[in-house]
Scaffold this active site. Structure first.
Site, short mmCIF file in Angstrom:
data_model
loop_
_atom_site.label_atom_id
_atom_site.label_comp_id
_atom_site.label_asym_id
_atom_site.label_seq_id
_atom_site.Cartn_x
_atom_site.Cartn_y
_atom_site.Cartn_z
N GLY A 197 2.57 -39.19 2.31
CA GLY A 197 3.88 -39.71 2.87
C GLY A 197 3.42 -40.69 3.87
N ASN A 198 3.93 -41.29 4.95
CA ASN A 198 3.78 -42.33 5.44
C ASN A 198 2.32 -42.20 6.46
OD1 ASN A 198 4.23 -43.36 8.63
ND2 ASN A 198 4.74 -44.93 7.41
N LYS A 227 12.03 -31.84 20.02
CA LYS A 227 11.92 -32.00 18.55
C LYS A 227 13.52 -31.56 17.97
CE LYS A 227 8.72 -32.77 15.50
NZ LYS A 227 7.39 -33.84 15.64
N GLY A 237 -1.23 -34.56 1.35
CA GLY A 237 -0.04 -35.24 1.85
C GLY A 237 -0.09 -36.66 1.29
N1 GLU Z 1 7.52 -37.58 14.52
C1 GLU Z 1 6.35 -38.10 15.29
C2 GLU Z 1 5.41 -36.96 16.00
O1 GLU Z 1 5.53 -35.73 15.62
C3 GLU Z 1 6.84 -39.24 16.25
C4 GLU Z 1 7.44 -38.61 17.34
C5 GLU Z 1 8.19 -39.96 18.18
O2 GLU Z 1 7.71 -41.21 17.99
O3 GLU Z 1 9.09 -39.86 19.09
O4 GLU Z 1 4.55 -37.35 16.73
#
Ligand code: GLU
Length: 429
Positions: free
Chosen positions: A222-223, A108, A220
């Site tokens: 959002g998307n 992350k 929320g």
């Molecule tokens: N940010 C998204 C998650 O927390 C997707 C991560 C990704 O596609 O690598 O799962």
């Protein structure tokens, strides 16, 4: 959403891990390996702002574990970003890719910044600067970023362009969540929200509840929330309220309509960060309540789809007796103390790293399509996504029933076992 300053997401992720490590009787070496990110990078990103001044933004990338495949996970832009939040989220990504059974690890990234106050050019410079700082330590075979809180396909494309400029070739598999037509997959935008509802559909089936007779409250807008609301409504469920952040007031509000919210109407009065226009919502007949009110609604299903630390030791007691299912669209929305209460009350929890795995599963499909340079139709993507989510859900729910354990613990048992085994097989522990 308001964040409690004393809350530490990494401590929470470690507490959840320790509990299951005890259950599994995990050896000390494996525990030490998995309790912390394997690698982490901290750096400054100098940006010449539109007014000519130079500002240094702090950036991070944590690579929690890559025993099962290259690291994978999003990059967040958030003013309250901390290294501990990124550490926790990278750990949760390792469990997410493992429970989804895709050949990837967990990572992350983040930048401390507030996109609400940055021009497009300033954001582009942050994206390119982030990649310049870490270009040698990420890549399609090492660690693959993706969108997350307040980052989008456009951000991913700037990052890809910078990575390809540095390395001098085309590397579409470096990053996922790219725009369709630029190496992105159809269905990626919908994937996380739809995935939440695929698991919810299975949970309702298991509990013998007809979706058409259910109501839900969502935190929320959002998307993730948009597509969860869309698919749940198509299944016949009724969302009676959504809660979202208001940038002008620096507070969140809950917008409620007892006969069900109208997603398209609300979207038409929403800004690009998911903030709903209060005055227009009032004109459309929405009741405006405090941000926390989403949790105390008399509904069957709660869908936290904002940030971490929302269902806490205090707020959990406000949850109505009627609530049967909590489907966690966000990462880390429920604290271990709140989990205990939900368990005692027999609320069925679809844990975050299972419920919201749809995004990363589709990211994996995006990489596969980029490698083949052949892109699937949307139906094919969504069909494959549904199949992966459903089998991950079934494995977790079967284990929870067999061992009579909480669903979150069952998901952890599956994920930690898979990762620990990979570390062992590689001879790391
Ligand atoms: N940010 C998204 C998650 O927390 C997707 C991560 C990704 O596609 O690598 O799962």
């Amino acid at each position: 959403m308001a964040q409690d300053k004393s809350f530490n997401a990494f401590e929470m992720a470690q507490t959840q891990f320790d509990k299951v490590a005890d259950m599994l009787n995990l050896d000390q070496g494996t525990r030490d390996l998995l309790r912390n990110p394997f690698r982490e990078y901290h750096f400054g990103i100098p940006v010449r702002m539109d007014d000519g001044a130079v500002k240094i933004f702090r950036g991070f990338r944590c690579q929690h574990n890559d025993a099962r495949g290259p690291g994978k996970g999003g990059i967040r832009f958030h003013p309250q970003e901390t290294i501990d939040t990124v550490r926790a989220l990278s750990m949760w990504m390792t469990w997410k890719t493992a429970v989804a059974d895709i050949p990837l690890g967990g990572g992350k990234g983040g930048v401390i910044c507030d996109p609400h106050h940055l021009s497009a050019l300033e954001q582009e410079k942050i994206c390119r600067g982030w990649v310049r700082q870490i270009a040698k330590n990420v890549g399609p075979l090492a660690d693959i970023p993706a969108p997350d809180v307040m980052t989008s396909g456009q951000h991913m494309l700037w990052m890809l362009d910078e990575f390809e400029t540095i390395h001098g070739n085309k590397y579409p598999g470096f990053i996922t969540g790219k725009p369709v037509g630029m190496g992105g997959s159809l269905g990626r935008t919908e994937a996380t929200g739809y995935g939440v509802i695929y698991t919810l559909r299975e949970a309702l089936k298991e509990l013998g509840i007809n979706p058409k007779e259910t109501t839900a409250s969502v935190q929320g807008f959002g998307n993730v929330a948009h597509y969860a609301i869309k698919l749940y409504s198509e299944m016949g469920g009724k969302i009676i309220c959504v809660s979202c952040w208001d940038q002008d007031d620096q507070k969140s509000y809950t917008y409620k309509k007892n006969d069900g919210i109208d997603l398209d109407a609300l979207l038409s009065i929403t800004d690009r960060f998911g903030g709903i226009d209060k005055n227009k919502a009032r004109e459309l007949g929405y009741e405006q309540l405090p941000g926390e009110a989403w949790i105390e609604q008399d509904v069957d299903i709660l869908i936290p789809a904002a940030l971490e630390n929302q269902i806490t030791a205090e707020s959990v007691n406000k949850i109505s007796k009627r609530v049967k299912i909590v489907a966690e669209g966000a990462n880390g929305p429920t604290t271990p103390e709140a989990d205990k209460v939900l368990k005692e009350r027999n609320v069925f929890v679809i844990p975050d790293f299972l419920a919201n795995a749809g995004g990363v599963i589709c990211s994996y499909f995006e990489q596969v399509q980029c490698n083949m340079n052949y892109f699937w139709e949307k139906e094919e993507v969504l069909e494959k996504l549904d199949a992966k989510m459903t089998s991950a859900y079934k494995a977790v729910s079967d284990l929870a029933k067999k061992k009579n354990i909480f669903t979150r613990d069952a998901a952890y048992v599956i994920a930690i076992n898979r990762v620990a085994q990979a570390c062992k097989d590689r001879g790391w522990v």
